[in-house]
Write a protein that holds these residues in place. Structure first.
Motif, mmCIF file in Angstrom:
data_model
loop_
_atom_site.group_PDB
_atom_site.id
_atom_site.type_symbol
_atom_site.label_atom_id
_atom_site.label_comp_id
_atom_site.label_asym_id
_atom_site.label_seq_id
_atom_site.Cartn_x
_atom_site.Cartn_y
_atom_site.Cartn_z
ATOM 1 N N LYS A 136 -14.655 12.147 -20.442
ATOM 2 C CA LYS A 136 -15.024 13.488 -21.018
ATOM 3 C C LYS A 136 -14.319 14.690 -20.134
ATOM 4 O O LYS A 136 -14.501 15.693 -20.642
ATOM 5 N N TYR A 137 -14.264 14.389 -18.560
ATOM 6 C CA TYR A 137 -14.261 15.613 -17.796
ATOM 7 C C TYR A 137 -12.891 15.245 -17.042
ATOM 8 O O TYR A 137 -12.447 14.155 -16.970
ATOM 9 N N ASP A 138 -12.210 16.381 -16.395
ATOM 10 C CA ASP A 138 -11.015 16.399 -15.738
ATOM 11 C C ASP A 138 -11.175 16.014 -14.166
ATOM 12 O O ASP A 138 -12.537 15.994 -13.820
ATOM 13 N N GLU A 139 -10.393 16.467 -13.437
ATOM 14 C CA GLU A 139 -10.711 15.992 -12.015
ATOM 15 C C GLU A 139 -11.249 17.061 -11.479
ATOM 16 O O GLU A 139 -11.814 17.016 -10.250
ATOM 17 N N LEU A 140 -11.405 18.245 -11.954
ATOM 18 C CA LEU A 140 -12.196 19.474 -11.425
ATOM 19 C C LEU A 140 -13.527 19.312 -12.276
ATOM 20 O O LEU A 140 -14.420 20.680 -11.877
ATOM 21 N N GLY A 141 -13.985 18.629 -12.999
ATOM 22 C CA GLY A 141 -15.198 18.781 -13.961
ATOM 23 C C GLY A 141 -15.315 19.597 -14.838
ATOM 24 O O GLY A 141 -16.269 19.822 -15.477
ATOM 25 N N GLU B 173 -14.853 19.991 -18.803
ATOM 26 C CA GLU B 173 -14.459 19.296 -20.280
ATOM 27 C C GLU B 173 -13.268 19.344 -20.739
ATOM 28 O O GLU B 173 -12.787 20.335 -21.023
ATOM 29 N N LEU B 174 -12.741 17.979 -21.240
ATOM 30 C CA LEU B 174 -11.414 18.075 -21.710
ATOM 31 C C LEU B 174 -11.543 18.331 -23.117
ATOM 32 O O LEU B 174 -12.177 18.097 -23.666
ATOM 33 N N SER B 175 -10.399 19.188 -23.510
ATOM 34 C CA SER B 175 -10.408 19.597 -25.002
ATOM 35 C C SER B 175 -9.652 18.491 -25.606
ATOM 36 O O SER B 175 -9.098 17.398 -25.290
ATOM 37 N N PRO B 176 -9.849 18.284 -27.009
ATOM 38 C CA PRO B 176 -9.361 17.458 -27.877
ATOM 39 C C PRO B 176 -7.775 17.275 -27.672
ATOM 40 O O PRO B 176 -7.413 15.931 -27.430
ATOM 41 N N ASN B 177 -7.101 18.263 -27.449
ATOM 42 C CA ASN B 177 -5.622 18.208 -27.322
ATOM 43 C C ASN B 177 -5.185 17.506 -26.013
ATOM 44 O O ASN B 177 -4.342 16.605 -25.606
ATOM 45 N N LEU C 173 -7.367 15.325 -24.252
ATOM 46 C CA LEU C 173 -7.834 14.031 -24.499
ATOM 47 C C LEU C 173 -6.751 13.060 -25.026
ATOM 48 O O LEU C 173 -6.881 11.972 -24.783
ATOM 49 N N ARG C 174 -5.947 13.672 -26.085
ATOM 50 C CA ARG C 174 -4.991 12.747 -26.619
ATOM 51 C C ARG C 174 -4.102 12.108 -25.669
ATOM 52 O O ARG C 174 -3.891 10.862 -25.967
ATOM 53 N N ARG C 175 -3.631 12.337 -24.533
ATOM 54 C CA ARG C 175 -2.984 11.751 -23.575
ATOM 55 C C ARG C 175 -3.703 10.736 -22.695
ATOM 56 O O ARG C 175 -2.996 9.992 -22.000
ATOM 57 N N LEU C 176 -5.005 11.123 -22.938
ATOM 58 C CA LEU C 176 -5.733 9.867 -21.960
ATOM 59 C C LEU C 176 -6.434 8.888 -22.729
ATOM 60 O O LEU C 176 -7.030 7.990 -22.243
ATOM 61 N N MET C 177 -6.381 8.838 -24.187
ATOM 62 C CA MET C 177 -6.957 8.213 -25.184
ATOM 63 C C MET C 177 -6.541 6.708 -24.956
ATOM 64 O O MET C 177 -5.231 6.528 -25.202
ATOM 65 N N ILE C 178 -7.207 5.655 -24.599
ATOM 66 C CA ILE C 178 -6.917 4.275 -24.519
ATOM 67 C C ILE C 178 -7.425 3.528 -25.706
ATOM 68 O O ILE C 178 -8.706 3.721 -26.086
ATOM 69 N N ILE D 248 -0.441 16.900 -31.867
ATOM 70 C CA ILE D 248 -1.164 17.892 -31.608
ATOM 71 C C ILE D 248 -2.475 18.005 -32.298
ATOM 72 O O ILE D 248 -2.497 18.076 -33.396
ATOM 73 N N ILE D 249 -3.391 18.378 -31.435
ATOM 74 C CA ILE D 249 -5.061 18.516 -32.421
ATOM 75 C C ILE D 249 -5.194 20.033 -31.887
ATOM 76 O O ILE D 249 -5.289 20.400 -31.023
ATOM 77 N N GLU D 250 -5.442 20.813 -33.011
ATOM 78 C CA GLU D 250 -5.633 22.292 -32.871
ATOM 79 C C GLU D 250 -7.119 22.660 -32.589
ATOM 80 O O GLU D 250 -7.218 23.848 -32.417
ATOM 81 N N ALA D 251 -7.979 21.627 -32.757
ATOM 82 C CA ALA D 251 -9.281 21.943 -32.827
ATOM 83 C C ALA D 251 -9.665 22.376 -31.243
ATOM 84 O O ALA D 251 -9.187 21.685 -30.436
ATOM 85 N N LYS D 252 -10.827 22.952 -30.786
ATOM 86 C CA LYS D 252 -11.443 23.387 -29.746
ATOM 87 C C LYS D 252 -12.032 22.201 -29.026
ATOM 88 O O LYS D 252 -12.260 22.143 -28.016
#
Length: 630
Positions: free
Chosen positions: A468-473, A475-479, A481-486, A606-610
Motif C-alpha cells: 500500500k505504501y512506498d519507502e517514504l510512507g 500511499e502508492l497510486s494505481p499507476n 502499484l502496477r509495477r509492484l503487483m505480484i 497505464i492506469i489514469e485513475a488517482k
C-alpha cells in the motif's frame, strides 16, 4: 510394480548422478562418438558453462537438438551417455535437461532438482567444504551428516538484509528451469515445436521477479530498486562465495566501483547502440527485419516481438541490427573483473541462470530491461470499460477464510539439501546442508460473487498483491502499484445465477510449483506419472508466494478481478494440458498459452485513475490485508 514411465525415470536420473565426477574416458576407455555428436567438446571440461554466451549456447543447442532428434528413447540415452563422457559438464546438464523436457517419449519424466545435481551453485564453498570434511571424519557411515549454512556477507552491506531472498534455493532453481523450458536458441523449424508467446513470457516472468523483489525490499524498509541506466556507471561490489564443483574455481567476485568494459566479442558501444535502436523501434511503432520489411508492434503481438529481440532468441526479427542486449549484459557484468581474460578469472554469477539472482545487480539490470518493455506498454491505450468490465457480474466481498482480520503470517523455516548424489564418499548415510528460507502460513481466499443474469457464466478469477505504501510512507497510486503487483493466482470458476462463494487455497496458485521430488525419489522411479498432467518442475516456489512483510504488520492491496472466461480462453475444448503447474509463468507445455489476455492484465498498461476505488468496476474488488512477519 514400477510403470514404464517409472523405469524411464530411473534411467534418465542416472545420467545426472555424480555428473561432475570422473568419467570412463579418464580411465583410458574408448568413448564412442555418434556422427550426430561431431563438433561438440569445444568448451573444455571443468570450465564454467555460461548460460548467456552465444558460443556456449550454440554448442548446447547442437547437443540438445541431436538428443531431441534421436529416433527412440534408447537412442537418446545412448547419445546422452556418449556426450556425458567428453562434453563440458555444465553444458551437458543444460542440453540433456532441455531434451528431456521436450522429447515426447519423456512425458511423465521429471528432471532431478538442479540443487542436488550441482549444489555448489546454491551453497557457499565454505559450507560445502565443512560438510564434506565432517562426512569424511565421521566414523559411522550409517548416520546422516547435517551442516548448517549461513547467508553470505554481513550487515556492513545494506543488501545483506535481502540475502535470504536472493540466496533462496527455490527461486534460483526456478530461474534455471524456466530457461530450460524456453531456451533462447530454440528453433521451431528444427524441433517441430513452437513455443507460444515465448517472448512475452520472457518479459512477464522477469517483470514479476522485479516486482517481487521490490515488495521484499519495501518489507525490509529499503527503497525500491534503482534501475541500471548508464553503461558507464560504477557498480557496487559483490561476492557470492560460490565455487565450481567441477574445477574448484570460484565464481568471480566484483570489486566495488568497476564499470562495464569492452569484451573481445562485444563493446559497450554495441550495447548502447542496440538499446537505442530498440527504443527507436518502440517510438516508431514498428521493427525492421534484415530485408527491410516492417512489422508493426501492435497490441496483440508487439510485446512478444520485443521479448524475442531483447533476449535475442532465435525468433528475433533482425538479430544483426537489434543485437543481444539482455544476454550480452549478463556476460559483460559476469566478466567485469577480467574483461580481457588476462588473468583467466572465471565469470561471476551473472553468467549462470542458476546463480544470477544472488547478485543484486541482476534486479537493477532487469529493471532496466523492464523499463524498455514499459516504454512500449506506455504507447498503448489504457484499458476502458469494455476491456475491464464483466456485464452482470459483481464481486460482493473478498475475505481470507477463517481469518476475519485479513492477516497473513510469515516466518523463517529450516529445510535440508541432500549432497549425496553430487559427491561420492562411500557411505550409506546422507550428507545434508540445513538452510533457512522464508515461508508463510497457508490461507484460503473466499470470494463472494453475484451473477445477476439468469445463465451460468464461466469466469477467470485473477488475484494480485501489492504494498500500500512506498519507502517514504506515501500511499502508492494505481499507476505506481502496477509495477509492484505480484500475480498470486489465476483460475477458472463457474458462476451460477445468484450468489456464489469461490474458495481457493493459496497452495493451488497458478504461479507456484505444487511439489518437488528429490533426487532419491526419482532415482527409484517414484513420482513418475503416465498421465498427461505430469509434473514439469517449472514454477515459483510455494514458500515464496507471499512477501515477508514486517513485524509490525505491513499493509498490502489484495486485488481480485473476475473476467469472462469465454473471451479469455484460447481453446473451445476441455482437453487436458500437459505440465499445467504454474501456467502463469511457464505456460502449458506444447500448447497455446491458456489466456488470451496480455500477461499481467489488467496492470500491464497505464492506469489514469488517482485511487484504486476510482478505477474499480463491479467485477473487481480491492481489500487491504496485513502481512506480519514473526
Amino acid at each position: 510394480m514400477v510403470s514404464e514411465t517409472g523405469e524411464k525415470q530411473k534411467r534418465v536420473v542416472g545420467l545426472f548422478e555424480y555428473v561432475a565426477l570422473t568419467t570412463r574416458s579418464k580411465f583410458g576407455l574408448r568413448v564412442q562418438r555418434d556422427p550426430s555428436l561431431i563438433g561438440l567438446g569445444i568448451l573444455g571440461r571443468g570450465e564454467l558453462f555460461n548460460c548467456f554466451h552465444p558460443e556456449h549456447l550454440n554448442e548446447a543447442r547442437i547437443l540438445y537438438e541431436a538428443l531431441i532428434a534421436a529416433h527412440s528413447f534408447d537412442d537418446f540415452l545412448d547419445l546422452s551417455h556418449q556426450a556425458r563422457d567428453y562434453v563440458n559438464q555444465g553444458l551437458f546438464l543444460y542440453a540433456v535437461s532441455v531434451a528431456i523436457l521436450h522429447r515426447d517419449d519423456c512425458r511423465g519424466v521429471s528432471l532431478p532438482p538442479i540443487q542436488e545435481v550441482f549444489p555448489n551453485k546454491f551453497i557457499p564453498a565454505e559450507t560445502l567444504s565443512k560438510a564434506l570434511v565432517d562426512a569424511e571424519q565421521h566414523p559411522d557411515t550409517e548416520v546422516d551428516i547435517i551442516t548448517d549454512m549461513e547467508f553470505v556477507g554481513n550487515i556492513l552491506d545494506p543488501e545483506y538484509l535481502l540475502s535470504y531472498y536472493r540466496e533462496d534455493i527455490g527461486i534460483n532453481a526456478h530461474h534455471w528451469h524456466w530457461h530450460l523450458v524456453y531456451p533462447a536458441t530454440w528453433r521451431a523449424d528444427i524441433t517441430g515445436k513452437t513455443m507460444d508467446r515465448k517472448g512475452e513470457l520472457f518479459y512477464y516472468m522477469h517483470q514479476q521477479m522485479c516486482a517481487r523483489y521490490d515488495c521484499e525490499r519495501l518489507s525490509n524498509g529499503m527503497p525500491r530498486v534503482i534501475p541500471f541506466h548508464n553503461f558507464t556507471e560504477k557498480l557496487h561490489g559483490f561476492s557470492s562465495h560460490l565455487s565450481s564443483g567441477i574445477s574448484g574455481k570460484h565464481y568471480s567476485s566484483r570489486a566495488e566501483g568497476l564499470i562495464l568494459q569492452d569484451l573481445s566479442d562485444v563493446t559497450v558501444q554495441d550495447m548502447e547502440r542496440w538499446r537505442d535502436r530498440i527504443l527507436d523501434a518502440i517510438n516508431l511503432g514498428f521493427v525492421t527485419d534484415e530485408h527491410g520489411r516492417e512489422t508493426v508492434l501492435d497490441e496483440t503481438s508487439g510485446i512478444d516481438i520485443l521479448g524475442d529481440i531483447i533476449e535475442s532468441s532465435y525468433e528475433s526479427v533482425n538479430k544483426s541490427f537489434y543485437g543481444s542486449l539482455h544476454n550480452w549484459g549478463h556476460v559483460m557484468i559476469g566478466d567485469i573483473q577480467d574483461p580481457e581474460g588476462k588473468y583467466q578469472t572465471p565469470s561471476g554469477v551473472m553468467s549462470d541462470t542458476a546463480t544470477s539472482l544472488q547478485d543484486p545487480i541482476f534486479y537493477r539490470w532487469h529493471r532496466f530491461i523492464d523499463n524498455i518493455f514499459l516504454e512500449y506498454k506506455s504507447k498503448l491505450h489504457s484499458y476502458n470499460k469494455d476491456d475491464l468490465s464483466f456485464n452482470g457480474v459483481e464481486i460482493v466481498n473478498v475475505q481470507l477464510k477463517e481469518n476475519p482480520d485479513k492477516i497473513v503470517s510469515t516466518t523463517f523455516k529450516k529445510d535440508l539439501l541432500n549432497l549425496s548424489y553430487a559427491y561420492y564418499l562411500d557411505r550409506k548415510g546422507d550428507i545434508k546442508v540445513r538452510y533457512e528460507h522464508l515461508d508463510h502460513d497457508p490461507f484460503t481466499y473466499e470470494i463472494a460473487v453475484e451473477n445477476h443474469s439468469r445463465k451460468t457464466k464461466h469466469a477467470t478469477v485473477r488475484i494480485f498483491l501489492a504494498p500500500k505504501y512506498d519507502e517514504l510512507g506515501n500511499e502508492l497510486s494505481p499507476n505506481e502499484l502496477r509495477r509492484l503487483m505480484i500475480e498470486l493466482d489465476k483460475f477458472r470458476a463457474e458462476l451460477h445465477p445468484g450468489n456464489n462463494v469461490i474458495e481457493r487455497k493459496s497452495s493451488e496458485s497458478s504461479v507456484t510449483l505444487s511439489t518437488e521430488r528429490s533426487f532419491g525419489e526419482l532415482l527409484h522411479g517414484e513420482g513418475a506419472n503416465d498421465n498427461a498432467d505430469e509434473f514439469c518442475s517449472c514454477g515459483w516456489p510455494q514458500h515464496l508466494l507471499i512477501p515477508k512483510g514486517n513485524s509490525r504488520g505491513m499493509e498490502f492491496h489484495l486485488f481480485v478481478m473476475v473476467t469472462d472466461w469465454l473471451q479469455d480462453t484460447v481453446t473451445s475444448g476441455h482437453s487436458q494440458a500437459i505440465c499445467v503447474d504454474a501456467v502463469s509463468y511457464c505456460g502449458a507445455k506444447d500448447q497455446l498459452y491458456p489466456d488470451r489476455k496480455p500477461m499481467g492484465f489488467p496492470f500491464d498498461r497505464i492506469i489514469e485513475a488517482k485511487t484504486m476505488k476510482e478505477w474499480l468496476y463491479p467485477n473487481m474488488e480491492d481489500v487491504i490485508v496485513t502481512i506480519k512477519h514473526h
